[in-house]
Design a protein around this motif. Structure first.
Motif, PDB file in Angstrom:
ATOM      1  N   PRO A  11      31.533   4.818  32.599  1.00  0.00           N
ATOM      2  CA  PRO A  11      30.317   5.629  32.406  1.00  0.00           C
ATOM      3  C   PRO A  11      29.811   6.298  33.679  1.00  0.00           C
ATOM      4  O   PRO A  11      28.960   7.197  33.595  1.00  0.00           O
ATOM      5  CB  PRO A  11      29.295   4.588  31.907  1.00  0.00           C
ATOM      6  CG  PRO A  11      30.103   3.499  31.309  1.00  0.00           C
ATOM      7  CD  PRO A  11      31.329   3.425  32.165  1.00  0.00           C
ATOM      8  N   ALA A  48      30.520   4.145  26.010  1.00  0.00           N
ATOM      9  CA  ALA A  48      29.306   3.328  25.940  1.00  0.00           C
ATOM     10  C   ALA A  48      29.302   2.456  24.690  1.00  0.00           C
ATOM     11  O   ALA A  48      28.896   1.279  24.740  1.00  0.00           O
ATOM     12  CB  ALA A  48      28.073   4.226  25.961  1.00  0.00           C
ATOM     13  N   ALA A  88      24.624  -2.537  28.844  1.00  0.00           N
ATOM     14  CA  ALA A  88      25.427  -1.791  27.869  1.00  0.00           C
ATOM     15  C   ALA A  88      24.531  -1.077  26.861  1.00  0.00           C
ATOM     16  O   ALA A  88      24.808   0.059  26.453  1.00  0.00           O
ATOM     17  CB  ALA A  88      26.390  -2.730  27.155  1.00  0.00           C
ATOM     18  N   VAL A  91      23.031   2.012  28.611  1.00  0.00           N
ATOM     19  CA  VAL A  91      24.034   3.069  28.770  1.00  0.00           C
ATOM     20  C   VAL A  91      24.297   3.760  27.434  1.00  0.00           C
ATOM     21  O   VAL A  91      24.407   4.991  27.359  1.00  0.00           O
ATOM     22  CB  VAL A  91      25.333   2.489  29.359  1.00  0.00           C
ATOM     23  CG1 VAL A  91      26.464   3.515  29.298  1.00  0.00           C
ATOM     24  CG2 VAL A  91      25.116   2.052  30.799  1.00  0.00           C
ATOM     25  N   ALA A  92      24.406   2.981  26.353  1.00  0.00           N
ATOM     26  CA  ALA A  92      24.616   3.576  25.031  1.00  0.00           C
ATOM     27  C   ALA A  92      23.433   4.443  24.624  1.00  0.00           C
ATOM     28  O   ALA A  92      23.611   5.538  24.063  1.00  0.00           O
ATOM     29  CB  ALA A  92      24.845   2.474  24.001  1.00  0.00           C
ATOM     30  N   CYS A 128      23.474   6.077  34.290  1.00  0.00           N
ATOM     31  CA  CYS A 128      24.430   5.008  33.966  1.00  0.00           C
ATOM     32  C   CYS A 128      24.649   4.089  35.160  1.00  0.00           C
ATOM     33  O   CYS A 128      24.745   2.865  35.007  1.00  0.00           O
ATOM     34  CB  CYS A 128      25.759   5.621  33.514  1.00  0.00           C
ATOM     35  SG  CYS A 128      25.674   6.502  31.941  1.00  0.00           S
TER      36      CYS A 128
END
Length: 534
Positions: A11, A48, A88, A91-92, A128
C-alpha cells in the motif's frame, strides 16, 4: 507467508510508483493520467482488502499482526511496518474513499488544476504509511508527506475562498509539524528508541527523574495529533478548510482527521495504557473532556451552518469529538464501538461532501469558478469534455433526494442504518462499564442531542434545497458522479446488514491494541519475518 509479508509494504509502494509515473506524464494528457490514477487506486483497494481479509481470518491473537522490517535489520533498529486489524482497516477505508473520490473527479474536477493525479497518489502513500508504520519517526515522515500533498490538493480548483482557507491550513499544519518533531525528540531523548513496540516495553522502566520529560514529550506530541483530529479549541481551521476544498478533495480529506484519531488511539492504548507504570492513563481525561467540548462545538456549528459543505465540515468535528471522548476511556469494548462508528461516519461524511456539490450545483459562485479553471487547465483538443455533465431528469432528482435522506440518517445516527447501530454500540459499551459516572451521562446526552441537531439541520437543508431550488433549477449529473455516492451509501447499508461480523472484527482489533497484543508480535516477528532477508 512471504507473499503476505510483502503485502504490508504494497500500500506504500503502489501509490509511490503511480505518483512517479503520473509526474512524468504531461498535464495535457488528461485521459491517460486519469486512467493511471484509477488503475493504481483500484489496485490499492485490492491489496488493502487482502490485508484486511488476512488479519480478519488469522484469529484473535498475535497471529493477526504482520511485521515487515526493511533492510533486514534486527528489531528494534529496523524500520518496521505493522499490519494488524486496526491498521489494515484504516488502509482499506482509505482505499475505498480514494476510489470513490477519484471516480467522482473523472467527470470534470480532475481538469480544474495541474498535478491533481500525482498529488492524489502521494496523499494516498502518506495516509497508508501513517497507518502502517511501526515507529514514531516514520510516522512523522509519512505525516509530512500526506500534509505536503494535501497542501496542493487543498488549492486545487483555485478561487479566493479556497486559496484563503488553504493558506490558513498550511500555516496551522506547519506549526503542528514543529510540535510533532519536538515531541518525538523528547521521547527519544528519554527512551533511546522510537519503535512503538519497544517503547511499550521501555516506558514502564523509565527512571522517575526522567518521567516528567517523557510525559512532556508525549503531551507535545498529543497536541500535534489533536490539531489534526480537530479537537476544540484547536479546530478553528477545519470547517472552513473542508468546506472550501474541491468536492473530491474534501471527500478524501474525510479520513485526514482520522489520522490524528488513529495515532492517539494507538499510542494511548499501547504506550500509556495499563501496565505502563506511573504514566498509565496519561492524557485520558484531557481526551475525554476535550472530546465532549468538540462534540458540543460541532453540534452548534452544524445547526448554525447555512450551506451543505460547511455543515459537513462541522459534522467532521462531531465525529472527531465522539471518537476522542471514546478514546479517553481506554477500554476495549468502548473502543470496538468507536471503531465501527469511525468507519460509518467517515464513509457517510465523504459521501456527503460529494453529494453536496451535486445538489448545490449551479446555485453559487462555485460553478463559475470551476468553469474558469476548466477553461484554463482543460484539454484544448476536447473543449466540450469539461462542459458535458449529463442530462437532468426527474429520476436524477429522485435519486439525489434519496441519497440525501440516507446521508441524513447516517450522519444523525437515526435508525435503521448503520449510523444508529454504531451509536447504539458505543452507548451500550459505556453502560456495560458499570455504574455510569456523571461524565458518561453527559457524553450519552451529547450523543443524543448531536443526532437530533444533525437531523434538524439536514431536514432544513433538504427542504431549502429540494422543495425550493429544484422547482426552477435541476442539476445535471453524470453517472461517474452518482456512482461513487451510491457506492459509499451501499457500503453503509452493507455494514447495517453485517453489523454482527463487523463489530466482532472491531472487537478483535481493539483487543490487539494493548502492549500484550501488539509488542510481542511485532518484536518476535521482526526477528524472523523478512523484508528482504531469510
Amino acid at each position: 507467508m512471504d507473499l503476505l509479508q510483502h503485502l504490508s509494504i504494497a500500500p506504500i509502494l503502489l501509490p509511490l510508483l503511480a505518483g512517479i509515473v503520473l509526474a512524468l506524464i504531461e498535464d495535457r494528457h488528461h485521459d491517460a493520467k486519469l486512467a493511471v490514477n484509477v488503475v493504481a487506486t483500484a489496485a490499492l483497494l485490492v491489496v488493502a482488502l487482502l490485508l484486511l481479509w488476512f488479519t480478519a481470518t488469522a484469529g484473535p491473537d498475535a497471529a493477526a499482526t504482520m511485521s515487515y522490517r526493511l533492510g533486514d535489520w534486527p528489531a528494534p533498529f529496523a524500520i518496521v511496518l505493522v499490519a494488524d486489524p486496526l491498521s489494515a482497516l484504516m488502509v482499506a477505508l482509505t482505499a475505498v474513499l480514494a476510489l470513490a473520490t477519484v471516480s467522482f473527479s473523472a467527470a470534470r474536477w480532475h481538469l480544474a488544476g495541474q498535478h491533481f493525479h500525482s498529488l492524489f497518489q502521494l496523499q494516498l502513500m502518506g495516509l497508508c504509511g501513517a497507518f502502517l508504520t511501526g515507529d514514531l519517526f516514520n510516522l512523522f515522515v509519512f505525516f509530512e508527506l500526506l500534509l505536503a500533498a494535501s497542501y496542493g490538493l487543498m488549492l486545487h480548483g483555485s478561487g479566493t475562498a479556497r486559496v484563503k482557507a488553504g493558506l490558513h491550513y498550511i500555516a496551522v499544519n506547519l506549526a503542528t509539524s514543529s510540535l510533532f518533531l519536538i515531541g518525538v525528540s523528547l521521547i527519544y531523548a528519554v527512551t533511546g528508541t522510537l519503535n512503538m513496540a519497544d517503547l511499550a516495553l521501555r516506558i514502564p522502566l523509565v527512571p522517575e527523574g526522567d518521567r516528567m520529560l517523557l510525559e512532556a514529550g508525549a503531551a507535545v506530541l498529543g497536541v500535534a495529533f489533536l490539531v489534526k483530529a480537530g479537537m476544540w479549541p484547536l479546530s478553528f481551521w477545519l470547517p472552513t478548510t473542508y468546506a472550501a476544498a474541491a468536492p473530491p478533495v474534501a471527500g478524501l480529506f474525510a479520513i485526514m482527521s482520522k489520522v490524528g484519531i488513529y495515532a492517539l488511539l494507538r499510542l494511548s492504548m499501547l504506550l500509556f495504557g495499563e501496565g505502563s507504570g506511573p504514566s498509565a492513563g496519561l492524557g485520558a481525561e484531557w481526551l475525554f473532556y476535550g472530546g465532549l467540548a468538540t462534540l458540543a462545538f460541532g453540534t452548534i456549528g452544524v445547526l448554525a451552518a447555512q450551506d451543505m459543505p460547511r455543515m459537513a465540515g462541522y459534522s467532521v468535528l462531531v465525529s472527531s469529538g465522539t471518537l476522542l471522548a471514546m478514546v479517553g476511556y481506554q477500554d476495549a469494548a468502548v473502543t470496538a464501538g468507536a471503531l465501527f462508528y469511525l468507519v460509518v461516519s467517515t464513509l457517510a461524511l465523504a459521501c456527503f461532501f460529494l453529494l453536496a456539490e451535486l445538489v448545490e450545483r449551479g446555485r453559487g459562485a462555485e460553478a463559475g469558478v470551476l468553469a474558469l479553471t476548466l477553461e484554463a487547465y482543460g484539454d484544448d483538443e476536447e473543449p466540450e469534455h469539461a462542459e458535458e455533465v449529463g442530462v437532468a431528469t426527474p429520476a436524477t432528482l429522485a435519486l439525489l433526494s434519496i441519497a440525501f435522506a440516507a446521508c441524513a440518517l447516517l450522519i444523525s445516527g437515526m435508525p435503521p442504518l448503520s449510523g444508529f447501530v454504531a451509536k447504539f454500540a458505543m452507548i451500550g459499551a459505556l453502560f456495560d462499564l458499570g455504574d455510569p459516572a456523571p461524565g458518561t451521562w453527559g457524553l450519552v446526552a451529547l450523543l443524543i442531542v448531536s443526532g437530533l441537531a444533525a437531523s434538524i439541520a439536514m431536514l432544513r437543508a433538504g427542504i431549502n434545497t429540494f422543495w425550493v431550488t429544484f422547482d426552477s433549477d435541476v442539476p445535471r449529473v453524470r453517472a461517474t458522479e452518482m456512482a461513487p455516492v451510491l457506492g459509499l451509501l451501499g457500503l453503509c447499508v452493507l455494514l447495517t446488514v453485517a453489523a454482527g461480523p463487523a463489530t466482532d472484527f472491531m472487537a478483535e482489533a481493539a483487543a490487539l491494541l494493548p502492549p500484550t497484543g501488539y509488542a510481542p508480535a511485532v518484536l518476535d516477528m521482526a526477528a524472523t519475518a523478512a523484508g528482504g532477508g531469510p
